[in-house]
Write a protein that holds these residues in place. Structure first.
Motif, PDB file in Angstrom:
ATOM      1  N   CYS A 243      -4.510   3.637   7.234  1.00 36.73           N
ATOM      2  CA  CYS A 243      -5.222   4.817   7.737  1.00 36.73           C
ATOM      3  C   CYS A 243      -5.541   4.703   9.224  1.00 36.73           C
ATOM      4  O   CYS A 243      -6.334   5.481   9.763  1.00 36.73           O
ATOM      5  CB  CYS A 243      -6.513   5.030   6.940  1.00 36.73           C
ATOM      6  SG  CYS A 243      -6.247   5.598   5.252  1.00 36.73           S
TER       7      CYS A 243
ATOM      8  N   GLN B 173      -1.495   0.334  11.735  1.00 36.24           N
ATOM      9  CA  GLN B 173      -0.689   1.224  10.890  1.00 36.24           C
ATOM     10  C   GLN B 173       0.794   0.858  11.005  1.00 36.24           C
ATOM     11  O   GLN B 173       1.514   0.814   9.993  1.00 36.24           O
ATOM     12  CB  GLN B 173      -0.900   2.679  11.298  1.00 36.24           C
ATOM     13  CG  GLN B 173      -0.166   3.663  10.389  1.00 36.24           C
ATOM     14  CD  GLN B 173      -0.197   5.089  10.909  1.00 36.24           C
ATOM     15  OE1 GLN B 173      -0.545   5.335  12.076  1.00 36.24           O
ATOM     16  NE2 GLN B 173       0.154   6.041  10.058  1.00 36.24           N
TER      17      GLN B 173
ATOM     18  N   GLU C 247      -0.177   8.011   0.317  1.00 37.88           N
ATOM     19  CA  GLU C 247      -1.564   8.295  -0.062  1.00 37.88           C
ATOM     20  C   GLU C 247      -2.540   7.885   1.033  1.00 37.88           C
ATOM     21  O   GLU C 247      -3.522   8.587   1.310  1.00 37.88           O
ATOM     22  CB  GLU C 247      -1.900   7.553  -1.363  1.00 37.88           C
ATOM     23  CG  GLU C 247      -3.326   7.758  -1.854  1.00 37.88           C
ATOM     24  CD  GLU C 247      -3.634   6.986  -3.126  1.00 37.88           C
ATOM     25  OE1 GLU C 247      -4.796   7.051  -3.596  1.00 37.88           O
ATOM     26  OE2 GLU C 247      -2.738   6.301  -3.656  1.00 37.88           O
ATOM     27  N   PHE C 248      -2.268   6.755   1.673  1.00 38.78           N
ATOM     28  CA  PHE C 248      -3.154   6.242   2.721  1.00 38.78           C
ATOM     29  C   PHE C 248      -2.470   6.342   4.075  1.00 38.78           C
ATOM     30  O   PHE C 248      -1.514   5.618   4.371  1.00 38.78           O
ATOM     31  CB  PHE C 248      -3.555   4.797   2.412  1.00 38.78           C
ATOM     32  CG  PHE C 248      -4.472   4.670   1.234  1.00 38.78           C
ATOM     33  CD1 PHE C 248      -5.850   4.767   1.375  1.00 38.78           C
ATOM     34  CD2 PHE C 248      -3.947   4.483  -0.037  1.00 38.78           C
ATOM     35  CE1 PHE C 248      -6.690   4.682   0.280  1.00 38.78           C
ATOM     36  CE2 PHE C 248      -4.784   4.395  -1.146  1.00 38.78           C
ATOM     37  CZ  PHE C 248      -6.158   4.499  -0.985  1.00 38.78           C
ATOM     38  N   TYR C 249      -2.975   7.259   4.900  1.00 36.56           N
ATOM     39  CA  TYR C 249      -2.437   7.519   6.231  1.00 36.56           C
ATOM     40  C   TYR C 249      -3.523   8.271   7.017  1.00 36.56           C
ATOM     41  O   TYR C 249      -4.476   8.794   6.432  1.00 36.56           O
ATOM     42  CB  TYR C 249      -1.153   8.350   6.153  1.00 36.56           C
ATOM     43  CG  TYR C 249      -1.325   9.685   5.460  1.00 36.56           C
ATOM     44  CD1 TYR C 249      -1.651  10.836   6.187  1.00 36.56           C
ATOM     45  CD2 TYR C 249      -1.193   9.800   4.077  1.00 36.56           C
ATOM     46  CE1 TYR C 249      -1.834  12.060   5.553  1.00 36.56           C
ATOM     47  CE2 TYR C 249      -1.383  11.014   3.436  1.00 36.56           C
ATOM     48  CZ  TYR C 249      -1.694  12.141   4.173  1.00 36.56           C
ATOM     49  OH  TYR C 249      -1.882  13.346   3.540  1.00 36.56           O
TER      50      TYR C 249
ATOM     51  N   THR D 216       1.786   4.386   1.374  1.00 36.26           N
ATOM     52  CA  THR D 216       1.527   5.089   2.638  1.00 36.26           C
ATOM     53  C   THR D 216       1.669   6.604   2.510  1.00 36.26           C
ATOM     54  O   THR D 216       1.393   7.330   3.468  1.00 36.26           O
ATOM     55  CB  THR D 216       2.473   4.583   3.746  1.00 36.26           C
ATOM     56  OG1 THR D 216       3.832   4.670   3.297  1.00 36.26           O
ATOM     57  CG2 THR D 216       2.150   3.136   4.100  1.00 36.26           C
TER      58      THR D 216
ATOM     59  N   LEU E 277     -12.324   6.443   4.433  1.00 36.44           N
ATOM     60  CA  LEU E 277     -11.678   5.649   5.475  1.00 36.44           C
ATOM     61  C   LEU E 277     -11.377   6.499   6.699  1.00 36.44           C
ATOM     62  O   LEU E 277     -11.599   6.075   7.838  1.00 36.44           O
ATOM     63  CB  LEU E 277     -10.385   5.033   4.941  1.00 36.44           C
ATOM     64  CG  LEU E 277     -10.528   3.864   3.967  1.00 36.44           C
ATOM     65  CD1 LEU E 277      -9.174   3.495   3.362  1.00 36.44           C
ATOM     66  CD2 LEU E 277     -11.148   2.643   4.648  1.00 36.44           C
ATOM     67  N   ASN E 278     -10.893   7.716   6.480  1.00 36.50           N
ATOM     68  CA  ASN E 278     -10.509   8.572   7.592  1.00 36.50           C
ATOM     69  C   ASN E 278     -11.688   9.242   8.275  1.00 36.50           C
ATOM     70  O   ASN E 278     -11.519   9.916   9.298  1.00 36.50           O
ATOM     71  CB  ASN E 278      -9.493   9.615   7.116  1.00 36.50           C
ATOM     72  CG  ASN E 278      -8.084   9.059   7.097  1.00 36.50           C
ATOM     73  OD1 ASN E 278      -7.556   8.655   8.131  1.00 36.50           O
ATOM     74  ND2 ASN E 278      -7.473   9.004   5.922  1.00 36.50           N
TER      75      ASN E 278
ATOM     76  N   ASN F 110      -9.668   7.249   0.548  1.00 37.58           N
ATOM     77  CA  ASN F 110      -8.973   7.545   1.813  1.00 37.58           C
ATOM     78  C   ASN F 110      -9.731   8.556   2.668  1.00 37.58           C
ATOM     79  O   ASN F 110      -9.657   8.524   3.895  1.00 37.58           O
ATOM     80  CB  ASN F 110      -7.533   8.013   1.559  1.00 37.58           C
ATOM     81  CG  ASN F 110      -7.405   8.919   0.354  1.00 37.58           C
ATOM     82  OD1 ASN F 110      -8.396   9.234  -0.306  1.00 37.58           O
ATOM     83  ND2 ASN F 110      -6.197   9.344   0.062  1.00 37.58           N
TER      84      ASN F 110
ATOM     85  N   VAL G  61       0.848  -1.195   0.000  1.00 40.43           N
ATOM     86  CA  VAL G  61       0.000   0.000   0.000  1.00 40.43           C
ATOM     87  C   VAL G  61       0.885   1.246   0.000  1.00 40.43           C
ATOM     88  O   VAL G  61       1.948   1.276   0.631  1.00 40.43           O
ATOM     89  CB  VAL G  61      -0.963  -0.006   1.211  1.00 40.43           C
ATOM     90  CG1 VAL G  61      -0.201  -0.028   2.522  1.00 40.43           C
ATOM     91  CG2 VAL G  61      -1.907   1.179   1.153  1.00 40.43           C
TER      92      VAL G  61
ATOM     93  N   ASN H 232     -12.064   9.333  -3.821  1.00 40.37           N
ATOM     94  CA  ASN H 232     -11.361   9.694  -2.580  1.00 40.37           C
ATOM     95  C   ASN H 232     -11.638   8.674  -1.473  1.00 40.37           C
ATOM     96  O   ASN H 232     -12.160   9.002  -0.398  1.00 40.37           O
ATOM     97  CB  ASN H 232     -11.766  11.098  -2.135  1.00 40.37           C
ATOM     98  CG  ASN H 232     -13.273  11.248  -1.960  1.00 40.37           C
ATOM     99  OD1 ASN H 232     -14.051  10.570  -2.626  1.00 40.37           O
ATOM    100  ND2 ASN H 232     -13.683  12.138  -1.075  1.00 40.37           N
TER     101      ASN H 232
ATOM    102  N   GLU I  27      -5.107  -0.766   2.961  1.00 41.88           N
ATOM    103  CA  GLU I  27      -5.338   0.678   2.945  1.00 41.88           C
ATOM    104  C   GLU I  27      -6.035   1.131   4.224  1.00 41.88           C
ATOM    105  O   GLU I  27      -5.719   2.195   4.769  1.00 41.88           O
ATOM    106  CB  GLU I  27      -6.163   1.050   1.714  1.00 41.88           C
ATOM    107  CG  GLU I  27      -5.381   0.914   0.412  1.00 41.88           C
ATOM    108  CD  GLU I  27      -6.241   1.043  -0.832  1.00 41.88           C
ATOM    109  OE1 GLU I  27      -5.675   1.147  -1.928  1.00 41.88           O
ATOM    110  OE2 GLU I  27      -7.485   1.019  -0.717  1.00 41.88           O
TER     111      GLU I  27
END
Length: 385
Positions: free
Chosen positions: A306, A361, A185-187, A183, A279-280, A276, A181, A274, A302
């Protein structure tokens, strides 16, 4: 070992021409496999490798993203029916001539099916051919196709341990490379888009999310049933299903949600760019895939990247990703088992779930970043050349 690998790759870059990798995929209609291919292609060491892409047509929303990437794309019918065999072999020879004109050093197939005409054409062209095994399908009418595909391959990339044990137990041309993944982009972050406002949610509402390509093997109906069993005791929880619901399965799921009176607590978002952000905005991620549905599900990775608390079915691929977290898996297809896991994690407070998510994470950072996948893939290419 890392130092030796870096020294070797640097020497390769200085002393020889770049290695051209031709990635093949039928289409970019669904972004899952296409996105995985593009991530690997763009992340290869540019001093050593030159990626190009071959697909059957230029349709699909994600194809525009591929075009903008700057990677050269070829459009050609690179597979063929092999029966009747005389015609099939002649067509494969024509494909081999097209492949020779591109002059790749290695062909890497991301085709999900058991087709072996591409492998045969590559063999005729004298080009090493690699394929990634992306699902747990093997038996039935496709068994011979998978066997011939594997026999003709110069190397095989397996995405989970069960694939190796079940399909390639004695093979010497197999590598275990799980998905990675990005990271960057996905965090964890606070989304600019106010998704709560879009769906008229209160700040006190909490969200369970599932991100998936909505096809029957994903088992979304199991999640709906489990959520129905406990939502009366957890009224501030909402369920988001992220994925294209315009197909027959998606329509069936919407009818199911209305039938069990979840229409006020469940939201089908459709396909979103979008992911992410969604997810967030969520707290708990669930992936209820059935037994043979996954190779190495990137949606789960992903979510963990996140910092989401996650629950998933105990099946190949997921068993690898959650090997150190057995309490976060449930028996595939078992509504009661999933209900128990949902109840257990929805009863936690937000801080508890976030704390668990931070552990996930860290788990991604240690072994499932895109850099890990690319590094292992590059080692396969260098071995073949």
């Amino acid at each position: 070992m890392v130092f030796i690998y870096n020294l070797f790759t640097t020497t390769m870059a200085r002393k020889s021409k770049k290695i051209k990798i031709l990635f093949t995929i039928p289409n970019f209609d669904t972004a899952g496999s296409g996105k995985a291919l593009l991530k690997v292609a763009l992340s290869l060491n540019k001093e050593i490798f030159v990626p190009e892409i071959l697909c059957l047509h230029n349709r699909g929303a994600f194809f525009k993203v591929v075009e903008k990437s700057g990677i050269k794309v070829h459009i050609f019918q690179y597979t063929t029916q092999l029966k009747p065999y005389v015609k099939g072999i002649l067509n494969s020879y024509k494909i081999s001539k097209f492949l020779k004109n591109i002059q790749p050093d290695i062909i890497h197939s991301f085709h999900y099916a058991s087709d072996y005409s591409e492998a045969l054409a590559s063999k005729m062209a004298g080009i090493p051919w690699v394929y990634t095994k992306k699902n747990m399908n093997w038996g039935g009418s496709s068994a011979n196709g998978w066997k011939l595909r594997s026999f003709l391959a110069s190397h095989i990339v397996a995405q989970n341990k069960d694939m190796i044990n079940k399909f390639f137990p004695r093979s010497k041309k197999i590598s275990l490379i799980s998905r990675g993944v990005d990271t960057s982009e996905f965090y964890p972050y606070t989304p600019e888009m106010d998704i709560r406002k879009k769906y008229n949610l209160y700040e006190t509402d909490r969200i369970v999310i599932c991100v998936a390509n909505l096809v029957p093997v994903k088992g979304i109906e199991i999640l709906l049933e489990a959520f129905d069993k406990i939502q009366n005791k957890h009224t501030n929880w909402k369920l988001f299903i992220v994925g294209d619901h315009k197909n027959d399965y998606g329509k069936k799921l919407i009818k199911q949600s209305e039938k069990i009176n979840l229409n006020k607590t469940i939201y089908f978002t459709g396909k979103v760019l979008n992911v992410n952000d969604y997810l967030n905005t969520s707290e708990l991620f669930v992936l209820p895939t059935k037994e043979k549905g996954e190779g190495s599900p990137v949606a789960l990775l992903e979510a963990m990247a996140c910092a989401k608390n996650v629950i998933a079915s105990k099946i190949p691929g997921i068993k690898d990703q959650l090997e150190n977290y057995p309490n976060h898996m449930f028996e595939a297809g078992n509504v009661d088992d999933l209900t128990k896991k949902l109840k257990e994690n929805m009863s936690k407070n937000t801080n508890e779930n976030f704390s668990i998510g931070k552990e996930f994470q860290s788990h991604i950072e240690k072994g499932y970043k895109i850099e890990h996948e690319v590094h292992r893939t590059e080692k396969v290419y260098l071995k073949l050349t």
